[in-house]
Each structure stands twice: as C-alpha cells, then as structure tokens.
Design a protein around this motif. Structure first.
Motif, PDB file in Angstrom:
ATOM      1  N   GLY A 191       0.781  -1.232   0.000  1.00  0.00           N
ATOM      2  CA  GLY A 191       0.000   0.000   0.000  1.00  0.00           C
ATOM      3  C   GLY A 191       0.805   1.270   0.000  1.00  0.00           C
ATOM      4  N   TYR A 192       2.111   1.190   0.222  1.00  0.00           N
ATOM      5  CA  TYR A 192       2.923   2.403   0.217  1.00  0.00           C
ATOM      6  C   TYR A 192       4.377   2.042  -0.056  1.00  0.00           C
ATOM      7  N   CYS A 193       5.131   3.046  -0.537  1.00  0.00           N
ATOM      8  CA  CYS A 193       6.551   2.864  -0.853  1.00  0.00           C
ATOM      9  C   CYS A 193       7.390   3.262   0.357  1.00  0.00           C
ATOM     10  N   SER A 194       8.096   2.289   0.933  1.00  0.00           N
ATOM     11  CA  SER A 194       8.917   2.566   2.105  1.00  0.00           C
ATOM     12  C   SER A 194      10.402   2.447   1.806  1.00  0.00           C
ATOM     13  N   GLY A 195      10.737   2.030   0.581  1.00  0.00           N
ATOM     14  CA  GLY A 195      12.120   1.741   0.247  1.00  0.00           C
ATOM     15  C   GLY A 195      12.374   0.256   0.160  1.00  0.00           C
ATOM     16  N   ASN A 196      11.577  -0.554   0.869  1.00  0.00           N
ATOM     17  CA  ASN A 196      11.676  -2.011   0.782  1.00  0.00           C
ATOM     18  C   ASN A 196      10.838  -2.481  -0.402  1.00  0.00           C
ATOM     19  N   GLY A 197      11.482  -2.651  -1.542  1.00  0.00           N
ATOM     20  CA  GLY A 197      10.786  -3.108  -2.738  1.00  0.00           C
ATOM     21  C   GLY A 197      10.186  -1.996  -3.556  1.00  0.00           C
ATOM     22  N   CYS A 198      10.069  -0.804  -3.008  1.00  0.00           N
ATOM     23  CA  CYS A 198       9.464   0.308  -3.749  1.00  0.00           C
ATOM     24  C   CYS A 198      10.026   1.624  -3.225  1.00  0.00           C
TER      25      CYS A 198
END
Length: 749
Positions: free
Chosen positions: A158-165
């Motif tokens: 649901g959101y980009c945290s740096g882990n994978g996105c």
C-alpha cells in the motif's frame, strides 16, 4: 406577444451561439469522448499555434487523441492539465542472473507547451534495483532512487517505504526525461519472488504499491501502462510573461508561471474559454441555488448575485432565518432600539472575542506541549539529566527564535541540507547564532535532531561546532548553534573566486590536521565514543579566522564502551561513504577514516569525489587516486598550487596516508588518532619545495601538465546507471536503508 418574446429569449439562451464557445467556427471539438478546447485544435488553423496542434486517430475504436503528430496519447483534458500515456523502463532476469528482457523509458515534450506536473513521482519497484532519471527544466536535472529488500516478508503493501518500492519527486518545469535501470546482483538473490525491476514516472495519487504480488508480476509494466497516467501542465508563451500577453479575453486575468509562460483564467463568477472572444461569460448563480446561500429572492449580477428578503420582510436574505416581518406598527422608538442593539452587539462581540482569545491561548499552550512531547522533549530531558548535561543546553521558546529569525524569513536562510534549513539569527544579547530547522514533519527526522543534541552535549572541542540550545515547541524540533561565518571547506576548494586566495598548502595541512584532531577526539576521548558517519568537506565549516569546525551530527552514533562496531541502517553521502560499511551495515570508527581520506584527497587534488564530467576512471576520485598511486603518476593529479607549494616528502607522505585511509578493508586503515598525529607531524616537517629537487626540465614539465586544464570549471554530463556503478561501485544516491524517509536523493547541480 409576451409569450412570443419569452419563447425567443428561451431559444436564444440555449442555442449554440449563445452558449460558451470552446473553439473557433468550423473547428471540430470532439475526438472520441474527449472535448478539444481552444487554444488546442485538431484541424489546420484551429489552434493558437502549431505547438498546440493535436491529432485525432479515427481508425481506432473509439478514436484516440495524440499530442502533435507523435505517439503520446492523451487520456483526459481538464483546464490547464492533461493526463497522457506512460513510458516504463524494465529489466527481467533468469535464475542465473542473465537479463532476458530490457527496455528504457523516455518522454520528450520540448516542442510542446507541456511540462511534467509535480503531481507525478519517479518510482522504482524491485528488491535489487537502482534507477536514474535525467532531464531538463531549463537546467540539466539528475536524480535517482533505490529499491532494496532481501526477503518477501519485509515488503509492505500500500505504500513505498524503500523495501521493494522507492519514490522521489521531480522539479517543476521538467520538459524531458530519460530513465535507466540497473541492478546490484542481477536479482539472483531475490529471483524467487522478484524476477524483474521497473522504473517509471506517473501520477502519485493513482499509484498504490501492491507489495509482493507486484514484485513477482513480470507483466507489471502492462498494468502500470493501463492504470497509471502521467500528468502534464501547459502554459501560453514559454518565453513570455503577462506583460506581453494578448491572448486573455474579456472577464479574465493573466497569471504568470514561475518556470516561464502564463495562463489566462476566468474572473470569479465567470466561466468559459478565456482565450476566445468575447471571453468568459457570467455564471447565473440563481439557476442553481445549491452552490450559494440565498433564502430569499435571488437576483443575478455580473460576476456575482444579490439576495433580498421577500416583500414584507427585512434582513439579509443570504443568512438563514434573518428575514423578519416589517415592524411598521411598533410604537417602540427606532432610535432607542438601534442604540440598544448596537451596544448589545458590542458587548456580545467583546465577550466572544475574550472567550475566543482565551481558548486560542489555551490551544496554543496545549499545542506547544504536544509538540514538546512529540519531539521527544521528555525523553531528551531524561537523557540530559542522566548525563549531567542539562545545564549546558538552553531550552529556547518559540517566541525567542521567531524574533531572532524575523519569523523564519527567507532572507535569513544561510544554508539548506537534506534534512533541514539553517537560518541566521540574532539573540537579544547580540549573539549571532545559526538556527537549524527541519523541513518536514517526520518522526525519524525528530529522532535525528535529538540524537544531534545528545551527542553535541558530550563534545567539548575547539574544532567542533558548539551547540547552544534547542527548541522543541515548534512542529519540528529546532537546534541553535554558534554561527560559523566563513562557509564550508567544500566551497573554498571548489569555488576559485571565493576561497582559493588563502587556501595555501600550509593552510590545507592545518585544516586537515584540525579536522582529524576533532574526529580523533570523538572516537577516543569523548565520554562515549562517537562515530560521525557523514564526514565530508561540506560538513567542515570555517570561522572568521579560518579555524576548522566539524558540524552536522544528525547521522552520528554513540558506540557503547564494550563494542567496537555498531550495526546500523546505512547512511552517508555518495563519494565519501565507506564501501565496507555500505555492503555490511557494520559501522566502525574506520568508516569515518575512509570518509576523511576522501576529504584529504579532495584537498590535495582540488577534485570532487564524484564528477560525471570527468572521463573514464577519473569520475570516481577514490578509484582514480589509488590507480594513480599504483602507476607512479600521483603528482599528475595534484592541484597546481599544492604542487608548487608542498614539499616532495610532504606530498608523498600525505598520498600514502590517503591510500591507507581508502583501503577497502577497515582493519587495514589507521585510526583517526594516528591520522591526526601524522598530519600534525607533517605540519612541522619543512624542507625545500619538491620542485627544486627536480631538474628544471622535470619541474617545468610537471607544472605545465598540472595547469593544462581548469580543475574547477566542469560541466555536468548525464550518464547511465551502469556507467555510474562501473566507476563508483555503488549507485549515485545518498541513502538510508529501511528508515523513514528511506531514501534521500543525491543530485549533482
């Protein structure tokens, strides 16, 4: 006769000639389900100029609309904004790490009136991917983002945290961009759940990261292309402003765009096309009372409306229940009633004002208490009390700092960093201070400010910037330092006109020795060892006497006395970051030694640690320096002034010291105490300049070679991610893995 006139007026009101015009006569206004309004047009001569021409492909079902004669499809048009088709860069791998599919992405709007809206975000999806976006918005622009994760369980949904996105912003006015994608291990370590990496620009609010299903979807580019448009803005006259505008018609006004060009906008109370005669038309607010407040008789006026009470009533028809029956038969004197009413209203108003001010004051006090607690004030007081340093830190109030900075005026800004803005302030006791305020409200940023306070309260050293106090009553925490007036070492090295006159070899050695002494103190003499973690020339300040001051401890870490290393999230600045720390996440004092070695290399060569305008191996100063040492051509890269002022023994000794500091294995590097002692010894070591120890021919040859190129005037040349990695060994980005925000983009400007 009256009926006939009514019918004629009704017919005129709803005929096309009486309705708001959207295009010139004879011009088509539809392409499929899209309406084309002037200044755009799909027929010859129907647009304001050729840059606003559109193409309607009637062979498609339904017909499709494109920008110009190109292949960029328009999905929707609204006001001064459009949504267009996307372009996605991706690369897929097999289990052995070989790339099987690859595509780059770019979009060019330079011949159009469009620019990419800041509603878009540059996004990278993948667990082993780095992406670079380059473009132009009047100036060359380069930025990047990094997606990392080692297992599927770490990836949020649901959101980009740096882990994978990973996501980052783009500058305003961007008209062209190019995206390139790279990988660290060719997805070999994450292939089981992430065979492909993707990078693209798209509307932020239309994108939601799906977590592991998105990472494992090899057709994610098709999903993105179908569901995620790019938002673009348009203006009139790229190189003109409102003083030259002639396109804005009646009942409209011109508004300048700060990146160039302008727009025509209808006045309040009017609607229509401001670019076509007769211009914007009056809105009849009385036709649809749902958008207005009228509880009586509505009368339309140009650009507005009036609302009166019904006959026999008085009051304000725009206020509910304010219309009251006329009091013609009342025998109560009107003057007395009016005076009593006025005094009564004044009394009520005064009471309400007093209550409001009291409530507002209490809310302000509660809000400041909330900010104090939210910013870790209670935790900080406990820590300061435990360390016995509570009296060393002044707790400033919001009012004191707002007065000191003229309410944080733009004119008082003296510096901007990745995490905050620094203002010059003047305290009532005439002290000049530097006030550091975070740019965003973020829990992780507050933690870094508090970390900086706790570290600096334990540091007493003439070459470390002095912390005077802090304020935690603002929405974001604020730190107050002594004001260091003579800019950064980075500025003096790389700006000839500003700092070269005093930067002699002797002064370079002194600055290096003072900085090394301060870092050695942090490592070995502070109450608890401190690792700075972001040593670079931009964090070395110089006061009015050119005395060195180490600054910016927001990323620093305290090391327990029974530990020689700390496992942390990787953070630092590209070019200065220790490769061993980058790959292992094991932070030691030798990480600062590596970064300081890069500062020494910067001092002795006059070159930036990373510079894309340099050729081949010269782009990465660390690699280039070590290679020059191995090939016995070190003196060819030394800055000309250093070459002429330094001695052979001094230069050779400093070069060997730099080489040891830049060793890829931390255990082979010297300690900062050893570095400081060696630099101090070199300051006292004097002999004849080394050029006098050479033959005249050798001296002349080396000096001429050193002066052939300008070391400071280097243009910015875009390059691909693969080129970057081949020179630097890691992606061009200043990173902090796993935190919030997870990434801070490092851009060369």
């Amino acid at each position: 006769m009256l009926l006939l006139i009514t019918l004629v007026l009704f017919a005129l009101r709803f005929t096309p000639t009486a309705m708001a015009k959207t295009a010139n006569p004879g011009c088509r206004t539809q392409c499929g389900n899209l309406t084309i309004e002037y200044p755009f047009g799909i027929d010859k001569g129907c647009s304001i100029d050729e840059s606003f021409d559109l193409t309607c492909n009637l062979t498609s079902n339904p017909p499709k609309l494109f920008i110009g004669s190109g292949n960029i499809e328009i999905y929707s048009m609204s006001g001064h904004e459009m949504k267009i088709s996307n372009s996605i860069a991706f690369r897929c791998y097999n289990e052995s790490g070989r790339a099987t599919y690859e595509l780059i992405a770019w979009t060019n709007l330079e011949t159009t009136p469009f620019t990419f809206s800041q509603k878009n975000k540059f996004t990278v999806i993948g667990c082993d991917d780095s992406a670079l976006i380059t473009g132009r918005n009047g100036l060359d622009f380069t930025s990047g983002c990094l997606g990392l994760c080692s297992k599927a369980g770490d990836v949020p949904v649901g959101y980009c945290s740096g882990n994978g996105c990973c996501q980052t912003s783009i500058p305003k006015g961007l008209k062209f961009y190019n995206v390139s994608l790279g990988s660290f291990y060719n997805h070999a370590r994450v292939f089981s759940f992430n065979p492909c990496g993707f990078a693209f620009l798209g509307e932020e609010e239309s994108f939601t990261f799906g977590g592991v299903p998105d990472l494992s979807n090899m057709d994610l580019d098709i999903k993105i292309d179908n569901n995620l448009p790019i938002v673009v803005d348009w203006v009139i006259g790229d190189n003109r402003n409102c003083t030259q505008a002639t396109e804005c018609k009646g009942n409209s006004f011109c508004e300048d765009e700060d990146t160039g060009g302008y727009r025509c906008i209808c006045n309040n109370g009017y609607q229509g096309n401001p670019y076509l005669d007769p211009g914007c038309e009056d809105i009849n607010e009385c036709e649809d009372k749902s958008n207005i407040s009228c509880y009586g008789i509505c009368i339309n006026t140009p650009g507005s409306y009036n609302c009166t009470c019904l006959k026999g009533y008085t009051g304000d028809g725009k206020i509910k229940d304010d219309c009251r029956p006329d009091a013609k038969d009342s025998k109560f004197p009107a003057v007395i009633f009016s005076v009593a009413l006025v005094f009564g209203l004044l009394a009520i108003l005064s009471g309400i004002t007093g209550i409001f001010l009291g409530i507002r004051k209490r809310k302000l006090i509660k809000l400041r208490e909330k900010f104090f607690e939210q910013n870790g004030g209670v935790f900080m007081k406990q820590k300061l009390k435990a360390t016995g340093t509570s009296e060393a830190v002044t707790m400033f109030t919001t009012e004191q700092l707002r007065r000191a900075t003229n309410n944080y005026s733009e004119e008082r800004i003296v510096g901007r960093g990745g995490y905050g803005v620094v203002y010059k302030g003047f305290l009532p006791d005439n002290r000049v201070v530097a006030i550091k305020k975070s740019k965003i409200v973020d829990g992780s940023q507050s933690e870094q400010f508090i970390n900086e306070v706790l570290i600096l309260t334990q540091v007493i050293h003439r070459n470390v910037v002095k912390l005077l106090g802090c304020c935690l009553e603002e929405e974001v925490p604020v730190l107050v330092y002594e004001f260091i007036s003579n800019n950064t070492l980075f500025y003096h090295i790389h700006h000839k006109s500003g700092g070269m006159s005093w930067l002699s070899w002797e002064n370079r050695l002194r600055v290096a020795s003072e900085a090394a002494s301060a870092l050695a103190y942090l490592h070995s003499q502070a109450t608890m060892p401190i690792i700075h973690r972001d040593v670079k020339s931009a964090n070395i300040l110089l006061d009015e006497n050119y005395t060195t001051k180490i600054s910016d401890f927001g990323a620093s870490r305290l090391v327990p006395l029974d530990h020689d290393q700390v496992t942390t999230l990787v953070q630092g600045t590209l070019g200065y970051l220790d490769p061993e720390y980058f790959h292992t996440s094991q932070l030691t004092d030798k990480s600062d030694v590596y970064s300081f070695g890069m500062v020494l290399a910067e001092l002795i060569t006059g070159k930036k640690p990373l510079c894309v305008s340099r050729i081949n191996e010269e782009k990465n100063l660390a690699t280039y320096f070590i290679k020059s040492m191995k090939e016995n051509r070190f003196f060819q890269i030394v800055e000309p002034r250093v070459l002429s002022e330094g001695t052979l023994d001094q230069l050779q000794a400093v070069a060997e010291l730099i080489k040891r500091c830049l060793d890829l294995l931390g255990e082979n590097r010297p300690t900062m105490r050893e570095v400081a002692m060696e630099l101090e010894g070199l300051r006292k070591f004097t002999t004849h300049p080394w050029v006098k120890q050479q033959t005249p021919e050798e001296s002349r040859s080396l000096i001429i070679e050193g002066e052939q190129s300008d070391l400071y005037d280097v243009p910015l040349i875009p390059y691909s991610t693969n080129e970057w990695e081949s020179y630097s060994g890691h992606p061009k980005v200043e990173v902090e893995y796993g935190g919030t925000p997870p990434f801070e983009v490092f851009s060369l400007k």
